[in-house]
Motif scaffolding. Structure first.
Motif, PDB file in Angstrom:
ATOM      1  N   THR A  67       0.818  -1.213   0.000  1.00  0.00           N
ATOM      2  CA  THR A  67       0.000   0.000   0.000  1.00  0.00           C
ATOM      3  C   THR A  67       0.855   1.267   0.000  1.00  0.00           C
ATOM      4  O   THR A  67       0.334   2.353  -0.241  1.00  0.00           O
ATOM      5  N   GLU A  68       2.159   1.154   0.244  1.00  0.00           N
ATOM      6  CA  GLU A  68       3.048   2.315   0.234  1.00  0.00           C
ATOM      7  C   GLU A  68       3.577   2.654  -1.153  1.00  0.00           C
ATOM      8  O   GLU A  68       4.186   3.693  -1.346  1.00  0.00           O
ATOM      9  N   VAL A  69       3.359   1.783  -2.141  1.00  0.00           N
ATOM     10  CA  VAL A  69       3.907   1.996  -3.477  1.00  0.00           C
ATOM     11  C   VAL A  69       2.990   2.912  -4.293  1.00  0.00           C
ATOM     12  O   VAL A  69       1.770   2.768  -4.267  1.00  0.00           O
ATOM     13  N   VAL A  70       3.617   3.839  -5.018  1.00  0.00           N
ATOM     14  CA  VAL A  70       2.917   4.723  -5.943  1.00  0.00           C
ATOM     15  C   VAL A  70       3.474   4.443  -7.338  1.00  0.00           C
ATOM     16  O   VAL A  70       4.685   4.330  -7.514  1.00  0.00           O
ATOM     17  N   ILE A  71       2.555   4.324  -8.310  1.00  0.00           N
ATOM     18  CA  ILE A  71       2.955   4.091  -9.694  1.00  0.00           C
ATOM     19  C   ILE A  71       2.523   5.282 -10.535  1.00  0.00           C
ATOM     20  O   ILE A  71       1.369   5.706 -10.475  1.00  0.00           O
ATOM     21  N   ASP A  72       3.461   5.818 -11.303  1.00  0.00           N
ATOM     22  CA  ASP A  72       3.208   6.845 -12.310  1.00  0.00           C
ATOM     23  C   ASP A  72       2.349   7.967 -11.733  1.00  0.00           C
ATOM     24  O   ASP A  72       2.672   8.545 -10.696  1.00  0.00           O
ATOM     25  N   SER A  73       1.254   8.316 -12.402  1.00  0.00           N
ATOM     26  CA  SER A  73       0.431   9.455 -11.978  1.00  0.00           C
ATOM     27  C   SER A  73      -0.458   9.136 -10.778  1.00  0.00           C
ATOM     28  O   SER A  73      -1.262   9.981 -10.369  1.00  0.00           O
ATOM     29  N   GLY A  74      -0.275   7.982 -10.177  1.00  0.00           N
ATOM     30  CA  GLY A  74      -0.964   7.681  -8.917  1.00  0.00           C
ATOM     31  C   GLY A  74      -0.565   8.646  -7.810  1.00  0.00           C
ATOM     32  O   GLY A  74      -1.213   8.702  -6.760  1.00  0.00           O
ATOM     33  N   PHE A  75       0.489   9.448  -8.047  1.00  0.00           N
ATOM     34  CA  PHE A  75       0.916  10.423  -7.037  1.00  0.00           C
ATOM     35  C   PHE A  75      -0.179  11.448  -6.747  1.00  0.00           C
ATOM     36  O   PHE A  75      -0.242  11.986  -5.649  1.00  0.00           O
ATOM     37  N   VAL A  76      -1.051  11.733  -7.722  1.00  0.00           N
ATOM     38  CA  VAL A  76      -2.141  12.682  -7.486  1.00  0.00           C
ATOM     39  C   VAL A  76      -3.064  12.144  -6.395  1.00  0.00           C
ATOM     40  O   VAL A  76      -3.423  12.851  -5.455  1.00  0.00           O
ATOM     41  N   HIS A  77      -3.419  10.878  -6.500  1.00  0.00           N
ATOM     42  CA  HIS A  77      -4.282  10.260  -5.488  1.00  0.00           C
ATOM     43  C   HIS A  77      -3.542  10.079  -4.161  1.00  0.00           C
ATOM     44  O   HIS A  77      -4.142  10.186  -3.095  1.00  0.00           O
ATOM     45  N   PHE A  78      -2.240   9.823  -4.233  1.00  0.00           N
ATOM     46  CA  PHE A  78      -1.438   9.716  -3.018  1.00  0.00           C
ATOM     47  C   PHE A  78      -1.502  11.024  -2.223  1.00  0.00           C
ATOM     48  O   PHE A  78      -1.713  11.021  -1.012  1.00  0.00           O
ATOM     49  N   VAL A  79      -1.317  12.154  -2.907  1.00  0.00           N
ATOM     50  CA  VAL A  79      -1.391  13.449  -2.226  1.00  0.00           C
ATOM     51  C   VAL A  79      -2.786  13.655  -1.651  1.00  0.00           C
ATOM     52  O   VAL A  79      -2.943  14.062  -0.493  1.00  0.00           O
ATOM     53  N   ARG A  80      -3.817  13.377  -2.423  1.00  0.00           N
ATOM     54  CA  ARG A  80      -5.192  13.543  -1.933  1.00  0.00           C
ATOM     55  C   ARG A  80      -5.467  12.653  -0.726  1.00  0.00           C
ATOM     56  O   ARG A  80      -6.120  13.076   0.221  1.00  0.00           O
ATOM     57  N   ASP A  81      -4.953  11.411  -0.752  1.00  0.00           N
ATOM     58  CA  ASP A  81      -5.173  10.490   0.363  1.00  0.00           C
ATOM     59  C   ASP A  81      -4.416  10.918   1.614  1.00  0.00           C
ATOM     60  O   ASP A  81      -4.741  10.485   2.720  1.00  0.00           O
ATOM     61  N   ASN A  82      -3.396  11.746   1.448  1.00  0.00           N
ATOM     62  CA  ASN A  82      -2.596  12.232   2.584  1.00  0.00           C
ATOM     63  C   ASN A  82      -2.754  13.741   2.766  1.00  0.00           C
ATOM     64  O   ASN A  82      -1.883  14.401   3.343  1.00  0.00           O
ATOM     65  N   TRP A  83      -3.863  14.279   2.280  1.00  0.00           N
ATOM     66  CA  TRP A  83      -4.120  15.716   2.286  1.00  0.00           C
ATOM     67  C   TRP A  83      -3.991  16.323   3.679  1.00  0.00           C
ATOM     68  O   TRP A  83      -3.301  17.328   3.869  1.00  0.00           O
ATOM     69  N   LYS A  84      -4.642  15.740   4.642  1.00  0.00           N
ATOM     70  CA  LYS A  84      -4.637  16.294   6.007  1.00  0.00           C
ATOM     71  C   LYS A  84      -3.212  16.373   6.554  1.00  0.00           C
ATOM     72  O   LYS A  84      -2.800  17.405   7.082  1.00  0.00           O
ATOM     73  N   THR A  85      -2.454  15.309   6.418  1.00  0.00           N
ATOM     74  CA  THR A  85      -1.080  15.284   6.913  1.00  0.00           C
ATOM     75  C   THR A  85      -0.232  16.357   6.234  1.00  0.00           C
ATOM     76  O   THR A  85       0.497  17.107   6.894  1.00  0.00           O
ATOM     77  N   LEU A  86      -0.340  16.456   4.908  1.00  0.00           N
ATOM     78  CA  LEU A  86       0.476  17.412   4.163  1.00  0.00           C
ATOM     79  C   LEU A  86       0.065  18.856   4.451  1.00  0.00           C
ATOM     80  O   LEU A  86       0.929  19.733   4.592  1.00  0.00           O
ATOM     81  N   THR A  87      -1.238  19.122   4.550  1.00  0.00           N
ATOM     82  CA  THR A  87      -1.667  20.503   4.831  1.00  0.00           C
ATOM     83  C   THR A  87      -1.379  20.902   6.275  1.00  0.00           C
ATOM     84  O   THR A  87      -1.397  22.091   6.585  1.00  0.00           O
ATOM     85  N   GLU A  88      -1.117  19.934   7.142  1.00  0.00           N
ATOM     86  CA  GLU A  88      -0.691  20.240   8.513  1.00  0.00           C
ATOM     87  C   GLU A  88       0.818  20.440   8.596  1.00  0.00           C
ATOM     88  O   GLU A  88       1.367  20.648   9.675  1.00  0.00           O
ATOM     89  N   GLY A  89       1.505  20.360   7.440  1.00  0.00           N
ATOM     90  CA  GLY A  89       2.939  20.638   7.410  1.00  0.00           C
ATOM     91  C   GLY A  89       3.828  19.442   7.660  1.00  0.00           C
ATOM     92  O   GLY A  89       5.033  19.593   7.842  1.00  0.00           O
ATOM     93  N   ARG A  90       3.253  18.244   7.666  1.00  0.00           N
ATOM     94  CA  ARG A  90       4.050  17.051   7.938  1.00  0.00           C
ATOM     95  C   ARG A  90       4.372  16.305   6.651  1.00  0.00           C
ATOM     96  O   ARG A  90       3.695  16.454   5.651  1.00  0.00           O
TER      97      ARG A  90
END
Length: 185
Positions: free
Chosen positions: A69-92
């Motif tokens: 579940t930790e692997v990202v393929i190609d443009s899956g990074f867009v969904h990765f960022v969205r799935d981790n939105w809260k963490t990233l917008t909190e500066g982590r």
């Protein structure tokens, strides 16, 4: 999803993405006819990525990479960022693995909120290798997102060949009519 890249009606690359099995790990078919190159990444039951690469030299290289579940393929990074939105917008930061299909392996990466003078977006994320020695040779990729979770920018190394040895460094600017991401508050 299929996209074609080209100018004046001449297509120099096509990419087909299939997100049916996993949003962060799509199956991919990528063709660059000017270089006689084709890459096919098949997500098999979200447990394995099967890679068939018809290289510009005329060889066929195959590999298989175990998926987690930790692997990202190609443009899956867009969904990765969205799935981790809260963490990233909190500066982590968020650790993940990114598939390097021409190497037939995954590499540890970190995504973290940052700033970039070329991207004007409410959230800018850098993705860079976790290993120090790879940081010396692999520049970060920068992603911009609007406050609704839609990608606005991609800045960094692309997968379009410049010549036999190098790919283009690109700045892609996205405009979207798609609705806001339903995963975000």
């Amino acid at each position: 999803m299929t996209s074609s890249l080209g100018t004046k009606g001449e297509v120099f690359a096509t990419k087909q993405l299939d997100y049916d099995i996993a949003r962060q790990r799509p199956s991919v078919i990528f063709d660059q006819p000017l270089f006689d190159e084709r890459m096919k990444i098949t997500n098999v039951d979200d447990s394995e990525a099967r890679i068939v690469w018809n290289t510009p030299e005329g060889n066929t290289e195959t590999s298989s990479v175990a998926l987690t579940t930790e692997v990202v393929i190609d443009s899956g990074f867009v969904h990765f960022v969205r799935d981790n939105w809260k963490t990233l917008t909190e500066g982590r930061q968020v650790d993940f693995e990114f598939l390097a299909p021409t190497r037939g392996d995954v590499y540890r990466f970190v995504a973290e909120p940052t700033e970039n003078e070329h991207i004007d977006a409410p959230l800018v994320v850098s993705m860079r290798p976790s290993q120090m020695f790879l940081r010396w040779i692999v520049d970060p990729i920068y992603l911009g997102f609007d406050d609704q979770g839609r990608i606005t920018d991609y800045r960094g190394l692309g997968n379009i060949r410049k010549n036999d040895d190098r790919n283009y460094t690109v700045h892609l600017r996205y405009t979207s009519e798609e609705p806001p991401c339903p995963l975000l508050p």
